[in-house]
Design a protein around this motif. Structure first.
Motif, mmCIF file in Angstrom:
data_model
loop_
_atom_site.group_PDB
_atom_site.id
_atom_site.type_symbol
_atom_site.label_atom_id
_atom_site.label_comp_id
_atom_site.label_asym_id
_atom_site.label_seq_id
_atom_site.Cartn_x
_atom_site.Cartn_y
_atom_site.Cartn_z
ATOM 1 N N LEU A 36 -8.837 -15.375 -46.857
ATOM 2 C CA LEU A 36 -8.852 -14.224 -46.953
ATOM 3 C C LEU A 36 -7.826 -13.634 -45.982
ATOM 4 O O LEU A 36 -7.968 -12.248 -45.567
ATOM 5 C CB LEU A 36 -10.424 -13.659 -46.139
ATOM 6 N N SER A 37 -6.731 -14.250 -45.666
ATOM 7 C CA SER A 37 -5.623 -13.945 -44.833
ATOM 8 C C SER A 37 -4.801 -12.832 -45.385
ATOM 9 O O SER A 37 -3.624 -13.226 -45.459
ATOM 10 C CB SER A 37 -5.072 -15.145 -44.060
ATOM 11 N N PHE A 38 -5.066 -11.722 -45.938
ATOM 12 C CA PHE A 38 -4.347 -10.688 -46.615
ATOM 13 C C PHE A 38 -3.746 -9.812 -45.443
ATOM 14 O O PHE A 38 -4.541 -9.732 -44.264
ATOM 15 C CB PHE A 38 -5.141 -9.860 -47.750
ATOM 16 N N GLY A 39 -3.005 -8.915 -45.873
ATOM 17 C CA GLY A 39 -2.562 -7.878 -44.825
ATOM 18 C C GLY A 39 -1.550 -8.104 -43.895
ATOM 19 O O GLY A 39 -1.497 -7.258 -42.898
ATOM 20 N N GLY A 40 -0.827 -9.196 -43.812
ATOM 21 C CA GLY A 40 0.200 -9.329 -42.983
ATOM 22 C C GLY A 40 -0.311 -9.941 -41.665
ATOM 23 O O GLY A 40 -1.631 -10.108 -41.538
ATOM 24 N N PRO A 41 0.543 -9.672 -40.519
ATOM 25 C CA PRO A 41 0.155 -10.229 -39.244
ATOM 26 C C PRO A 41 -1.250 -9.164 -38.680
ATOM 27 O O PRO A 41 -1.999 -10.098 -38.307
ATOM 28 C CB PRO A 41 1.261 -9.866 -38.112
ATOM 29 N N ALA A 42 -0.952 -8.152 -38.933
ATOM 30 C CA ALA A 42 -2.168 -7.227 -38.309
ATOM 31 C C ALA A 42 -3.586 -7.553 -38.962
ATOM 32 O O ALA A 42 -4.586 -7.985 -38.264
ATOM 33 C CB ALA A 42 -1.933 -5.772 -38.645
ATOM 34 N N GLY A 43 -3.701 -7.651 -40.171
ATOM 35 C CA GLY A 43 -4.834 -7.952 -41.114
ATOM 36 C C GLY A 43 -5.221 -9.343 -40.935
ATOM 37 O O GLY A 43 -6.392 -9.775 -40.805
ATOM 38 N N GLN A 44 -4.518 -10.272 -40.735
ATOM 39 C CA GLN A 44 -4.551 -11.680 -40.395
ATOM 40 C C GLN A 44 -5.302 -11.956 -39.110
ATOM 41 O O GLN A 44 -6.203 -12.614 -38.885
ATOM 42 C CB GLN A 44 -3.375 -12.687 -40.531
ATOM 43 N N ILE A 45 -4.641 -11.284 -37.997
ATOM 44 C CA ILE A 45 -5.449 -11.182 -36.630
ATOM 45 C C ILE A 45 -6.705 -10.843 -36.530
ATOM 46 O O ILE A 45 -7.368 -11.333 -36.097
ATOM 47 C CB ILE A 45 -4.345 -10.732 -35.725
ATOM 48 N N GLU A 128 2.381 -6.297 -61.948
ATOM 49 C CA GLU A 128 2.501 -5.201 -61.270
ATOM 50 C C GLU A 128 1.620 -4.164 -60.900
ATOM 51 O O GLU A 128 1.308 -3.427 -59.837
ATOM 52 C CB GLU A 128 3.732 -4.436 -62.029
ATOM 53 N N ALA A 129 0.697 -3.933 -61.802
ATOM 54 C CA ALA A 129 -0.562 -3.019 -61.910
ATOM 55 C C ALA A 129 -1.537 -3.885 -60.834
ATOM 56 O O ALA A 129 -2.118 -3.016 -60.026
ATOM 57 C CB ALA A 129 -1.333 -3.020 -63.373
ATOM 58 N N LEU A 130 -1.515 -4.944 -60.780
ATOM 59 C CA LEU A 130 -2.667 -5.767 -59.913
ATOM 60 C C LEU A 130 -2.050 -5.609 -58.457
ATOM 61 O O LEU A 130 -2.875 -5.351 -57.517
ATOM 62 C CB LEU A 130 -2.497 -7.444 -60.103
ATOM 63 N N PHE A 131 -0.666 -5.807 -58.387
ATOM 64 C CA PHE A 131 0.071 -5.601 -56.895
ATOM 65 C C PHE A 131 -0.222 -4.109 -56.526
ATOM 66 O O PHE A 131 -0.576 -3.956 -55.385
ATOM 67 C CB PHE A 131 1.132 -5.982 -57.142
ATOM 68 N N PHE A 132 -0.157 -3.150 -57.604
ATOM 69 C CA PHE A 132 -0.261 -1.720 -57.239
ATOM 70 C C PHE A 132 -1.690 -1.536 -56.342
ATOM 71 O O PHE A 132 -1.870 -0.826 -55.564
ATOM 72 C CB PHE A 132 -0.004 -0.876 -58.303
ATOM 73 N N GLY A 133 -2.441 -1.845 -56.852
ATOM 74 C CA GLY A 133 -4.086 -1.778 -56.557
ATOM 75 C C GLY A 133 -4.258 -2.483 -55.174
ATOM 76 O O GLY A 133 -4.738 -2.080 -54.270
ATOM 77 N N LEU A 134 -3.893 -3.860 -55.042
ATOM 78 C CA LEU A 134 -3.913 -4.515 -53.861
ATOM 79 C C LEU A 134 -3.322 -4.067 -52.660
ATOM 80 O O LEU A 134 -3.522 -4.007 -51.574
ATOM 81 C CB LEU A 134 -3.352 -5.951 -53.967
ATOM 82 N N LYS A 135 -1.995 -3.471 -52.939
ATOM 83 C CA LYS A 135 -1.455 -2.943 -51.769
ATOM 84 C C LYS A 135 -2.242 -1.718 -51.008
ATOM 85 O O LYS A 135 -2.006 -1.619 -49.728
ATOM 86 C CB LYS A 135 -0.087 -2.407 -52.501
ATOM 87 N N ALA A 136 -2.587 -0.934 -51.811
ATOM 88 C CA ALA A 136 -3.794 0.059 -51.266
ATOM 89 C C ALA A 136 -4.743 -0.424 -50.496
ATOM 90 O O ALA A 136 -4.801 0.038 -49.174
ATOM 91 C CB ALA A 136 -4.132 1.148 -52.389
ATOM 92 N N ALA A 137 -5.292 -1.532 -50.896
ATOM 93 C CA ALA A 137 -6.463 -2.156 -49.779
ATOM 94 C C ALA A 137 -5.729 -3.074 -48.782
ATOM 95 O O ALA A 137 -6.256 -2.743 -47.478
ATOM 96 C CB ALA A 137 -7.104 -3.203 -50.800
ATOM 97 N N GLY A 448 -16.613 -5.127 -47.118
ATOM 98 C CA GLY A 448 -15.804 -6.323 -46.479
ATOM 99 C C GLY A 448 -14.671 -6.393 -47.251
ATOM 100 O O GLY A 448 -14.029 -5.686 -48.107
ATOM 101 N N VAL A 449 -13.522 -7.203 -46.752
ATOM 102 C CA VAL A 449 -12.150 -7.526 -47.208
ATOM 103 C C VAL A 449 -12.391 -7.762 -48.658
ATOM 104 O O VAL A 449 -11.436 -7.216 -49.718
ATOM 105 C CB VAL A 449 -11.472 -8.527 -46.421
ATOM 106 N N ILE A 450 -13.199 -8.834 -49.002
ATOM 107 C CA ILE A 450 -12.756 -9.166 -50.525
ATOM 108 C C ILE A 450 -13.461 -8.194 -51.543
ATOM 109 O O ILE A 450 -12.666 -7.926 -52.682
ATOM 110 C CB ILE A 450 -13.856 -10.482 -50.663
ATOM 111 N N PRO A 451 -14.713 -7.304 -51.113
ATOM 112 C CA PRO A 451 -15.094 -6.301 -52.186
ATOM 113 C C PRO A 451 -13.965 -5.197 -52.373
ATOM 114 O O PRO A 451 -13.657 -4.588 -53.589
ATOM 115 C CB PRO A 451 -16.282 -5.764 -51.870
ATOM 116 N N THR A 452 -13.263 -4.748 -51.154
ATOM 117 C CA THR A 452 -12.186 -3.940 -51.132
ATOM 118 C C THR A 452 -11.095 -4.358 -51.801
ATOM 119 O O THR A 452 -10.584 -3.579 -52.675
ATOM 120 C CB THR A 452 -11.655 -3.585 -49.653
ATOM 121 N N LEU A 453 -10.737 -5.367 -51.751
ATOM 122 C CA LEU A 453 -9.624 -5.919 -52.534
ATOM 123 C C LEU A 453 -9.738 -5.969 -53.939
ATOM 124 O O LEU A 453 -8.976 -5.555 -54.755
ATOM 125 C CB LEU A 453 -8.970 -7.191 -51.857
#
Length: 469
Positions: A36-45, A128-137, A448-453
């Motif tokens: 579940l460690s998405f979102g770079g340092p801020a999200g992971q912390i 690319e489409a998958l990344f596009f949606g994930l970046k918003a989350a 939660g993180v997983i449903p949002t992603l």
């Protein structure tokens, strides 16, 4: 579990009984944190804090922030180092090794798979489409992390002022991260020595109003575990082993294929990065991209952004984007091996020399830092560092928002440097709508993180397929 809490407990006093956390259970939790460690340092912390402090109550707020402060001072990915530190606190050396390795493993596998796809097919529209949606989350996760960590670390106006000054210094003035941290540490140390109330802890629960989990209320308690007490013999032994694991492949490459070989260049370049990457991945990615394109010829212009997109939307430390760089470098320049085999070896070599030093820094220094947890002046210095880091993380959140919501940014000259500002006409309405939806889901409905992603990824694919994004 009964916990004794005295003023001197963190340094002295009787050792508590075993915390009762089975190693197998810790293994499952670290695997969950890694996945579940998405979102770079801020999200992971934020993810580690939520799982280890709020949900599991294995360690308390003060201990978590104390460990985080130390990791922020080290070169390399602070989130992986934080996992190593806490894993070591809970289950000694094997706990640190497992926590640190698991934290990197999902990202390693994901980036390797995406690198194979990229090398074979280039930018695949579905990916690319998958990344596009994930970046918003991911942007929503990062912003939530800034709020959650800031609400707990910025307990008074002095700490809020340090965070604000940190943000202004790094975002508008381009002050190097180490200078910001040093200035905050000095201010905190002097404030602690002077017993200024703002630096002495306690007080408010933060802007969120949430209850702070005290160390005494957790499984580990307030005491320093026996295995966490400084031992010069242990430190030298484990450090020597890790140093050998880090440097042995480099020595073998130098001896067998020489300094001009692409594998040797990868090992040497990213070993150097592992020592100087203070301030997180963003602080050095521009330099890595420049060297990879202009000096070594590993990447073509623009490909670093493709790799960064992979790293930002897969679990694990953001610095694992270097694996993509090493993969493409070996894919293009290695001779005598099939290109994909060479690329795979190049990516694995890059990951090895990037992350093995993280274990060295923690095992060498953490026992001494843990022993000093009760030192008021040091604690005040580390608290000020945490406040400064909130400003730095906010800077990263703004950077990520600019590159997620706008197709173009331009360099605006200011105070002798350039500042990235968005080209407003290039605002992506679909990305903005997805981001707002993700923010509402996480802040209003506590999704939660997983449903949002998952929802954002699906929405991103649907928008791209329908031509709306």
């Amino acid at each position: 579990m009964t916990m004794e809490a005295t003023a001197t407990a963190p340094i002295a006093g009787p050792s508590p009984r075993d915390h009762g956390i089975p190693f197998g259970e810790a293994l499952r939790v670290w695997a969950k944190v890694a996945a579940l460690s998405f979102g770079g340092p801020a999200g992971q912390i934020a993810m580690m804090h939520r799982v280890l402090v709020e949900e599991r109550r294995w360690i308390g707020e003060e201990r978590f922030l104390h460990a985080l402060n130390y990791c922020m001072l080290l070169p390399g990915p602070e989130t992986q180092q934080l996992a190593i530190y806490i894993g070591w606190l809970l289950h000694k050396t094997k706990g640190g090794l497992v926590a640190g390795a698991l934290f990197v493993l999902p990202g390693l596998v994901a980036i390797m798979a995406l690198s194979w796809v990229y090398a074979l097919f280039g930018n695949v529209p579905f990916v690319e489409a998958l990344f596009f949606g994930l970046k918003a989350a991911v942007l929503a996760i990062v912003l939530q992390a800034v709020v959650r960590i800031g609400s707990r670390a910025l307990k008074n106006n002095v700490m809020r002022g340090i965070a604000a000054a940190s943000f202004v210094a790094i975002f508008f003035l381009g002050v190097p991260f180490p200078i910001i941290i040093l200035a905050a540490a000095i201010a905190g140390f002097l404030g602690g020595r002077a017993r200024h109330p703002a630096f002495m802890g306690g007080g408010s629960h933060g802007a969120s109003g949430g209850k702070i989990v005290r160390d005494a209320e957790t499984a580990l308690g307030e005491h320093v575990p026996d295995h966490a007490r400084p031992s010069l013999a242990w430190s030298l032994r484990i450090s020597g082993a890790l140093l050998a694991l880090w440097l042995a492949p480099i020595a073998a490459l130098l001896a067998s294929v020489g300094p001009g070989n692409v594998f040797t260049q990868i090992a040497l370049f990213f070993s150097k990065m592992a020592v100087v990457t203070f301030g997180g991945a963003y602080a050095v990615l521009a330099y890595v991209a420049q060297q990879a394109v202009e000096n070594y010829g590993w990447l073509r212009p623009g490909e670093m952004l493709d790799g960064l997109g992979m790293a930002e939307t897969t679990p694990g430390p953001l610095i694992i984007v270097t694996q993509f760089v090493g993969f493409m470098g070996a894919f293009r320049q290695a001779t005598g091996l099939p290109p994909l085999l060479a690329a795979t070896l190049g990516g694995l070599l890059t990951t090895w020399v990037t992350f093995v030093p993280c274990f060295l820094w923690i095992f060498l220094g953490a026992p001494f830092i843990e022993k000093l947890r009760g030192n008021k002046a040091l604690s005040a210095a580390l608290a000020a560092i945490t406040a400064a880091v909130v400003g730095v993380v906010l800077n990263l959140a703004v950077w990520f928002a600019l590159h997620t919501l706008f197709h173009q940014v331009r360099a605006l000259p200011i105070a002798g440097r350039t500042l990235d500002v968005p080209v407003l006409s290039t605002l992506d309405p679909a990305a903005l709508a997805l981001t707002v939806a993700a923010l509402v889901a996480m802040f209003r409905f506590k999704s939660g993180v997983i449903p949002t992603l998952g929802a954002c990824a699906a929405a991103g694919v649907a928008l791209r397929l329908s031509g709306l994004a």
